[in-house]
Enzyme design. Sequence first.
Site, PDB file in Angstrom:
ATOM      1  N   LYS A 183       0.893  -1.178   0.000  1.00 16.44           N
ATOM      2  CA  LYS A 183       0.000   0.000   0.000  1.00 16.44           C
ATOM      3  C   LYS A 183       0.924   1.219   0.000  1.00 16.44           C
ATOM      4  O   LYS A 183       1.446   1.639   1.029  1.00 16.44           O
ATOM      5  CB  LYS A 183      -0.882  -0.019   1.264  1.00 16.44           C
ATOM      6  CG  LYS A 183      -2.202   0.713   1.131  1.00 16.44           C
ATOM      7  CD  LYS A 183      -2.110   2.180   0.785  1.00 16.44           C
ATOM      8  CE  LYS A 183      -1.766   3.029   2.005  1.00 16.44           C
ATOM      9  NZ  LYS A 183      -1.519   4.461   1.584  1.00 16.44           N
ATOM     10  N   GLU A 258       9.549   1.517  10.817  1.00 18.94           N
ATOM     11  CA  GLU A 258      10.633   2.480  10.551  1.00 18.94           C
ATOM     12  C   GLU A 258      10.010   3.858  10.604  1.00 18.94           C
ATOM     13  O   GLU A 258       9.291   4.257   9.688  1.00 18.94           O
ATOM     14  CB  GLU A 258      11.261   2.208   9.185  1.00 18.94           C
ATOM     15  CG  GLU A 258      11.990   0.879   9.081  1.00 18.94           C
ATOM     16  CD  GLU A 258      13.189   0.771  10.014  1.00 18.94           C
ATOM     17  OE1 GLU A 258      13.670   1.804  10.520  1.00 18.94           O
ATOM     18  OE2 GLU A 258      13.633  -0.366  10.260  1.00 18.94           O
ATOM     19  N   CYS A 292      13.601  10.865   7.090  1.00 18.74           N
ATOM     20  CA  CYS A 292      13.586  10.461   8.497  1.00 18.74           C
ATOM     21  C   CYS A 292      14.947  10.758   9.107  1.00 18.74           C
ATOM     22  O   CYS A 292      15.072  10.985  10.296  1.00 18.74           O
ATOM     23  CB  CYS A 292      13.267   8.980   8.599  1.00 18.74           C
ATOM     24  SG  CYS A 292      14.340   7.970   7.568  1.00 18.74           S
ATOM     25  N   GLU A 391       9.283  16.044  14.987  1.00 20.41           N
ATOM     26  CA  GLU A 391       9.787  15.979  13.619  1.00 20.41           C
ATOM     27  C   GLU A 391       8.914  16.839  12.710  1.00 20.41           C
ATOM     28  O   GLU A 391       7.691  16.808  12.820  1.00 20.41           O
ATOM     29  CB  GLU A 391       9.718  14.519  13.152  1.00 20.41           C
ATOM     30  CG  GLU A 391      10.303  14.303  11.781  1.00 20.41           C
ATOM     31  CD  GLU A 391      10.008  12.909  11.255  1.00 20.41           C
ATOM     32  OE1 GLU A 391       8.868  12.441  11.420  1.00 20.41           O
ATOM     33  OE2 GLU A 391      10.921  12.294  10.701  1.00 20.41           O
TER      34      GLU A 391
HETATM   35  P1  NAD Z   1       2.332   8.759   7.426  1.00 21.22           P
HETATM   36  O1  NAD Z   1       2.521   7.952   8.660  1.00 21.22           O
HETATM   37  O2  NAD Z   1       1.260   9.789   7.431  1.00 21.22           O
HETATM   38  O3  NAD Z   1       2.024   7.826   6.171  1.00 21.22           O
HETATM   39  C1  NAD Z   1       2.869   6.773   5.815  1.00 21.22           C
HETATM   40  C2  NAD Z   1       2.042   5.677   5.152  1.00 21.22           C
HETATM   41  O4  NAD Z   1       1.131   5.155   6.108  1.00 21.22           O
HETATM   42  C3  NAD Z   1       1.198   6.145   3.972  1.00 21.22           C
HETATM   43  O5  NAD Z   1       1.172   5.134   2.985  1.00 21.22           O
HETATM   44  C4  NAD Z   1      -0.181   6.304   4.594  1.00 21.22           C
HETATM   45  O6  NAD Z   1      -1.239   6.164   3.665  1.00 21.22           O
HETATM   46  C5  NAD Z   1      -0.184   5.159   5.576  1.00 21.22           C
HETATM   47  N1  NAD Z   1      -1.118   5.302   6.695  1.00 21.22           N
HETATM   48  C6  NAD Z   1      -1.557   6.439   7.291  1.00 21.22           C
HETATM   49  N2  NAD Z   1      -2.436   6.132   8.262  1.00 21.22           N
HETATM   50  C7  NAD Z   1      -2.552   4.780   8.307  1.00 21.22           C
HETATM   51  C8  NAD Z   1      -3.287   3.865   9.103  1.00 21.22           C
HETATM   52  N3  NAD Z   1      -4.118   4.270  10.064  1.00 21.22           N
HETATM   53  N4  NAD Z   1      -3.130   2.544   8.868  1.00 21.22           N
HETATM   54  C9  NAD Z   1      -2.283   2.108   7.918  1.00 21.22           C
HETATM   55  N5  NAD Z   1      -1.573   2.929   7.109  1.00 21.22           N
HETATM   56  C10 NAD Z   1      -1.699   4.253   7.313  1.00 21.22           C
HETATM   57  O7  NAD Z   1       3.744   9.392   7.133  1.00 21.22           O
HETATM   58  P2  NAD Z   1       4.181  10.415   5.999  1.00 21.22           P
HETATM   59  O8  NAD Z   1       3.936  11.790   6.468  1.00 21.22           O
HETATM   60  O9  NAD Z   1       3.637   9.984   4.686  1.00 21.22           O
HETATM   61  O10 NAD Z   1       5.746  10.109   5.994  1.00 21.22           O
HETATM   62  C11 NAD Z   1       6.646  10.787   6.785  1.00 21.22           C
HETATM   63  C12 NAD Z   1       7.103   9.950   7.951  1.00 21.22           C
HETATM   64  O11 NAD Z   1       7.775   8.771   7.518  1.00 21.22           O
HETATM   65  C13 NAD Z   1       8.111  10.705   8.796  1.00 21.22           C
HETATM   66  O12 NAD Z   1       7.797  10.537  10.141  1.00 21.22           O
HETATM   67  C14 NAD Z   1       9.421  10.032   8.456  1.00 21.22           C
HETATM   68  O13 NAD Z   1      10.410  10.154   9.446  1.00 21.22           O
HETATM   69  C15 NAD Z   1       8.987   8.624   8.248  1.00 21.22           C
HETATM   70  N6  NAD Z   1      10.005   7.867   7.493  1.00 21.22           N
HETATM   71  C16 NAD Z   1      10.777   6.965   8.158  1.00 21.22           C
HETATM   72  C17 NAD Z   1      11.789   6.266   7.494  1.00 21.22           C
HETATM   73  C18 NAD Z   1      12.664   5.291   8.222  1.00 21.22           C
HETATM   74  O14 NAD Z   1      13.300   4.453   7.573  1.00 21.22           O
HETATM   75  N7  NAD Z   1      12.747   5.338   9.537  1.00 21.22           N
HETATM   76  C19 NAD Z   1      11.971   6.480   6.128  1.00 21.22           C
HETATM   77  C20 NAD Z   1      11.154   7.400   5.471  1.00 21.22           C
HETATM   78  C21 NAD Z   1      10.167   8.092   6.169  1.00 21.22           C
END
Ligand code: NAD
Length: 494
Positions: A183, A258, A292, A391
């Site tokens: 997804k 992650e 991240c 963040e």
């Molecule tokens: P987000 O958590 O809003 O969304 C990430 C994904 O989760 C999307 O595909 C979204 O549709 C899905 N999602 C959202 N709510 C959900 C739910 N209730 N159930 C299942 N899936 C759901 O994050 P974002 O704003 O898109 O991404 C940024 C974040 O990702 C930052 O916090 C960043 O640090 C983190 N990130 C971490 C790493 C790592 O390796 N640690 C790498 C890249 C990004």
Amino acid sequence: MVIPVADLTIPRVLPNQIAGEDCLAADGQTVSKKSPHDGSEICQVARSKASDIARAIAAAKAAQPAWAALTVVRRGEILRATAQLMQQHRQALAAIVALETGKSLKDALGETDAAIEMGFFVAGEGRRFYGRTTTSAVADRQAMTVRQPIGVAGLIIAANTPIANVAWKAFPALLCGNGAVMKPSEDTPITAWACALLLREAGLPAGVYSNVNGFGDEAGAPLVESADVDVVSFTGSTGVGRWIAATCGRRLAKVCLELGGKNPFIVCDDADLDKAVTFALASAFSNAGQRCASGSRLLVFDAVYDEFKHRLVDAAKKLAIGPGDADYYGAVINEKQLNNMLEAINAARNAGATIVSGGTRLDDPAHRNGYYLAPTIIENASRTAEITANELFGPITCLYRVQGFEDALAFADASPFGLTSAIHTRYVNRAMTFLQRIKAGVASVNGGTFGSEPHLPFGGLRQSGTGWREAGTEALDVYSEWKTVYINYNPQGV
Ligand code: NAD
């Protein structure tokens, strides 16, 4: 082997790819995918719900046993063919990444190459896939460990580096013999669609891997909740990660998270300041700070603080911002995220911080239709301020004055996160002590807070994750279970 040429022309309505077929959401709903650069519509995208996800999970469950029955070498060959196809379509893939994220083609090509490299690395693991053979306390017994597939993997990813995010999860999940349902982020559906197309063209049996688009609450949540999903691997925000951990915990499913970071970048009084400024800029602003691993806390020794700040601000003000290869970074992913950043900057200002550079949306004619934020540097935020703890995932960083090494280390660790870290120093004593004591999953000396290599693990402590690592052979631990094997034999019976 003849590799067919995939057509990566973006369709007007981007479909799901379930059980080897393109299909719309069952209820026919779609959502608009907009260009971060100018807000124009790129395409419509299937807006999936629980029933679409359920179909993909069922297909993965049905196809997984036959996939797992292939040798891991054969699975690796199919993944290698996928990486070769990605190489063949490198330009087209990078153009898609650039279009849907707003980053430059140059940056998108770099990210695409990293994803391809991950494919080759993981495919090669099909020829290793090591377990252990070891001794036994029992005579005439052979003891060993072997990896087992888990079943169906639910893969949910963020938008920031979309092709790398697909590669980091899809390749190891499939190599280990699992079925998988991806997804992707609602902000970057096209890259994931193209990758799924290439996996199919490379010969992945239908159903083993499905790609289902939609919003997190509508399409992501049912993937997490399904009793037929045996391992959930999520890259995204800490808030969503916490809900996923709780949901998987209730049904005791394996979960790899992650999550976010608030990564410290320490500049000591003996640092090479030119290098430190270059790496601080890249850590804070490359990829529009949507990492991240971004360097969002710059901890600078008092003795060099003013000089470092002067050079950093000067360099930040000269950065060109836009979608071209000569630009330092592009737009942020969507307008909502941009507005959240602007609110956080305002709140910091109201709490007493000073904005020394940027802090505003770019509203000149070249940028005003896109989601552009000026490179933002903030100082005088307190160590307990919201902006110090949270963040922001954008081109925003904060400067802090520290009184010396111990103060820097204590403040670096005073964070809910523990993802990456960096120190700039010429003293081996400081470098080694930092590496030993910093509480982070990644620690770098005289480099940036970001960056990874396919053969090395990546992940964080505390609220940055749940202890698993992606990339490296460590990623295989997420998507496989160990089986301990004892073989008793009778040397008299030969
Ligand atoms: P987000 O958590 O809003 O969304 C990430 C994904 O989760 C999307 O595909 C979204 O549709 C899905 N999602 C959202 N709510 C959900 C739910 N209730 N159930 C299942 N899936 C759901 O994050 P974002 O704003 O898109 O991404 C940024 C974040 O990702 C930052 O916090 C960043 O640090 C983190 N990130 C971490 C790493 C790592 O390796 N640690 C790498 C890249 C990004």
